[in-house]
Design an enzyme around this catalytic site. Structure first.
Site, PDB file in Angstrom:
ATOM      1  CB  SER A  34       3.639  -7.502  16.316  1.00  0.00           C
ATOM      2  OG  SER A  34       3.209  -6.907  17.511  1.00  0.00           O
TER       3      SER A  34
ATOM      4  CD  GLU B 198       9.307  -0.102  14.864  1.00  0.00           C
ATOM      5  OE1 GLU B 198       8.329   0.216  14.169  1.00  0.00           O
ATOM      6  OE2 GLU B 198       9.329  -1.139  15.547  1.00  0.00           O
TER       7      GLU B 198
ATOM      8  NE  ARG C 260       9.992  -0.267  21.976  1.00  0.00           N
ATOM      9  CZ  ARG C 260       9.101  -1.147  21.479  1.00  0.00           C
ATOM     10  NH1 ARG C 260       8.153  -1.637  22.221  1.00  0.00           N
ATOM     11  NH2 ARG C 260       9.201  -1.542  20.231  1.00  0.00           N
TER      12      ARG C 260
ATOM     13  CD  GLU D 145       0.905  -4.876  16.766  1.00  0.00           C
ATOM     14  OE1 GLU D 145       1.934  -4.616  17.372  1.00  0.00           O
ATOM     15  OE2 GLU D 145       0.438  -4.121  15.899  1.00  0.00           O
TER      16      GLU D 145
ATOM     17  N   GLY E 297       3.929  -1.737  23.474  1.00  0.00           N
ATOM     18  CA  GLY E 297       3.399  -2.680  24.465  1.00  0.00           C
ATOM     19  C   GLY E 297       3.479  -2.023  25.837  1.00  0.00           C
TER      20      GLY E 297
ATOM     21  CE1 TYR F 177       4.103  -8.963  21.781  1.00  0.00           C
ATOM     22  CE2 TYR F 177       4.146  -9.590  19.468  1.00  0.00           C
ATOM     23  CZ  TYR F 177       4.048  -8.614  20.442  1.00  0.00           C
ATOM     24  OH  TYR F 177       3.913  -7.301  20.086  1.00  0.00           O
TER      25      TYR F 177
ATOM     26  CG  ASP G 275      12.115   0.178  18.949  1.00  0.00           C
ATOM     27  OD1 ASP G 275      12.094   0.662  20.093  1.00  0.00           O
ATOM     28  OD2 ASP G 275      11.235  -0.596  18.521  1.00  0.00           O
TER      29      ASP G 275
ATOM     30  CG  ASN H  89       6.940   0.896  18.101  1.00  0.00           C
ATOM     31  OD1 ASN H  89       6.289   0.318  17.244  1.00  0.00           O
ATOM     32  ND2 ASN H  89       8.239   0.678  18.274  1.00  0.00           N
TER      33      ASN H  89
HETATM   34  N1  LIG Z   1      17.138  -2.980   8.473  1.00  0.00           N
HETATM   35  C1  LIG Z   1      17.215  -3.946   9.383  1.00  0.00           C
HETATM   36  N2  LIG Z   1      18.401  -4.498   9.741  1.00  0.00           N
HETATM   37  C2  LIG Z   1      18.472  -5.478  10.667  1.00  0.00           C
HETATM   38  N3  LIG Z   1      17.414  -5.998  11.297  1.00  0.00           N
HETATM   39  C3  LIG Z   1      16.197  -5.490  10.996  1.00  0.00           C
HETATM   40  C4  LIG Z   1      16.028  -4.438  10.034  1.00  0.00           C
HETATM   41  N4  LIG Z   1      14.735  -4.136   9.954  1.00  0.00           N
HETATM   42  C5  LIG Z   1      14.102  -4.964  10.818  1.00  0.00           C
HETATM   43  N5  LIG Z   1      14.965  -5.783  11.429  1.00  0.00           N
HETATM   44  C6  LIG Z   1      14.592  -6.803  12.417  1.00  0.00           C
HETATM   45  O1  LIG Z   1      13.180  -6.982  12.362  1.00  0.00           O
HETATM   46  C7  LIG Z   1      12.555  -6.527  13.577  1.00  0.00           C
HETATM   47  C8  LIG Z   1      11.213  -5.894  13.292  1.00  0.00           C
HETATM   48  O2  LIG Z   1      11.373  -4.786  12.428  1.00  0.00           O
HETATM   49  P1  LIG Z   1      10.670  -3.397  12.718  1.00  0.00           P
HETATM   50  O3  LIG Z   1      11.017  -2.474  11.605  1.00  0.00           O
HETATM   51  O4  LIG Z   1      11.029  -2.947  14.080  1.00  0.00           O
HETATM   52  O5  LIG Z   1       9.138  -3.768  12.585  1.00  0.00           O
HETATM   53  P2  LIG Z   1       7.919  -3.825  13.637  1.00  0.00           P
HETATM   54  O6  LIG Z   1       7.225  -2.511  13.474  1.00  0.00           O
HETATM   55  O7  LIG Z   1       7.088  -4.948  13.176  1.00  0.00           O
HETATM   56  O8  LIG Z   1       8.516  -3.995  15.006  1.00  0.00           O
HETATM   57  C9  LIG Z   1      13.591  -5.616  14.206  1.00  0.00           C
HETATM   58  O9  LIG Z   1      13.417  -5.497  15.579  1.00  0.00           O
HETATM   59  C10 LIG Z   1      14.894  -6.318  13.811  1.00  0.00           C
HETATM   60  O10 LIG Z   1      15.147  -7.473  14.611  1.00  0.00           O
HETATM   61 MG   LIG Z   2      10.018  -2.900  15.883  1.00  0.00          MG
END
Ligand SMILES: Nc1ncnc2c1ncn2[C@@H]1O[C@H](COP(=O)(O)OP(=O)(O)O)[C@@H](O)[C@H]1O
Ligand SMILES: [Mg+2]
Length: 333
Positions: free
Chosen positions: A161, A286, A272, A16, A292, A233, A274, A288
């Site tokens: 990311s 999650e 942030r 990143e 960003g 991105y 989510d 963060n």
């Molecule tokens: N359990 C889940 N169910 C549905 N979509 C998911 C799930 N986990 C991740 N995703 C999809 O993948 C994206 C990235 O996952 P995330 O856990 O937020 O990782 P990062 O830390 O890389 O952002 C999410 O924003 C979502 O679109």
């Molecule tokens: Mg995420």
């Protein structure tokens, strides 16, 4: 108002790096706008810190180059995971954002989920998988993962990311998905797929933080169908809709869980948080600790829509960093 000298760390060793440089440039401009003096410190992909091209020398206990506050605008491993925060603690300089433990905890999707489950916050079902366990007993691992149903999301435990994340629709895709995750981290997390919307909420403060209006992430059509690196991105890959199109009680629940997650992980300054929202169901995804941070990034856009402008946000973060450092001075060790 007092003008502070703020060192803004940008770049870093993670994938990143570029995202961080964009955030850091924006943070420097915003700090200047709010009346502070910003000092750029670029962290190379090799990990070397440079100010105006000269290597920055650090002396534990002596602060950092005479600045008042450090703003580590670094994302991912070696920046958002407690490592840089540990160095800043050793330098004894005030810094913006989560401390060592909260940074490390929120970077690790397994540890974060375990703690949030303990706090009773709603999340998708998940399993942690270690590379060695999968290598020695692959069939047993795959059998255990069946309880999650399909599709599942397979992720490196400590990255961001969307790098290294695979959506596996069939059991046959699982071994390759796990191997992809293990290229980044010997620990993977496999999650049941959540349906519905993705909603994000920004948090600001110390022991009594505030939550922004939640916003909804809408992906451009024709992409993978989830919020992958491309969607994050590439221009036009996503659109933020504020407020999120959810019922009032869901909106309130999102803000409440965002604050609980922030306090429960011991965060400070900003985060942030989510979510996945399926009808009335709110699932925490999650947190963060250094999202960003350009003036148009989701974190700032959500506060802008909630009445706090970018320059004011930065000024409050600088104040919070100074207050925390001053308060910790009174502790006995
Ligand atoms: N359990 C889940 N169910 C549905 N979509 C998911 C799930 N986990 C991740 N995703 C999809 O993948 C994206 C990235 O996952 P995330 O856990 O937020 O990782 P990062 O830390 O890389 O952002 C999410 O924003 C979502 O679109
Ligand atoms: Mg995420």
């Amino acid at each position: 108002m007092k003008r502070f000298r703020v060192a803004v760390l940008g770049g870093g060793r993670s994938s990143e790096h570029e995202v961080s440089l964009a955030s850091a440039a924006s943070v420097r401009a915003g700090l200047e706008q709010s009346g502070h003096v910003s000092i750029a410190i670029d962290v190379g992909r090799d990990g070397v810190w440079r100010r105006n091209g000269a290597v920055v020398a650090v002396e534990p206990g002596h602060g950092l180059d005479g600045v008042d506050v450090v703003f580590p605008v670094l994302h991912g491993p070696f920046g958002e995971d407690g490592t840089v925060q540990g160095l800043l603690e050793c330098l004894d300089v005030p810094y913006v954002g989560a401390g060592v433990l909260a940074s490390a905890l929120c970077m690790d999707k397994v540890m974060f989920k375990e703690l949030m489950a303990h706090a009773g916050l709603p999340q998708v079902r998940y399993r942690a998988v270690r590379a060695e366990a999968f290598a020695s007993e692959p069939d047993r691992t795959l059998a255990e993962l069946r309880a999650l149903g399909l599709p599942v999301f397979v992720k490196p435990a400590r990255l961001g990311s969307s790098v290294g994340i695979v959506r596996a629709a069939t059991e046959a895709e699982l071994p390759a998905a796990l191997e992809t995750a293990f290229e980044h981290d010997p620990l993977a997390i496999v999650e049941a797929a959540a349906g519905g919307l993705e909603v994000e909420c920004s948090v600001l403060g110390g022991s009594d933080p505030i939550a922004s209006e939640p916003g909804e992430i809408v992906l451009a059509k024709g992409e993978s169908g989830w919020y992958d690196y491309e969607a994050k991105y590439s221009p036009g890959g996503m659109r933020l809709i504020v407020p999120a199109r959810v019922p009032d009680q869901v909106r309130d629940r999102v803000r409440e869980i965002a604050i609980s997650a922030f306090l429960g992980t011991g965060c400070h300054g900003l985060a942030r948080v989510d979510f996945f929202i399926d009808g009335e169901q709110v699932l925490l995804n999650e947190l963060n600790t250094m999202p960003g941070f350009t003036s148009t990034s989701v974190y700032a856009a959500l506060f802008e829509a909630s009445g706090i402008r970018y320059a004011e946000l930065l000024d409050r973060l600088v104040q919070l960093a100074l207050e925390r450092h001053a308060a910790e001075r009174h502790l006995r060790h």
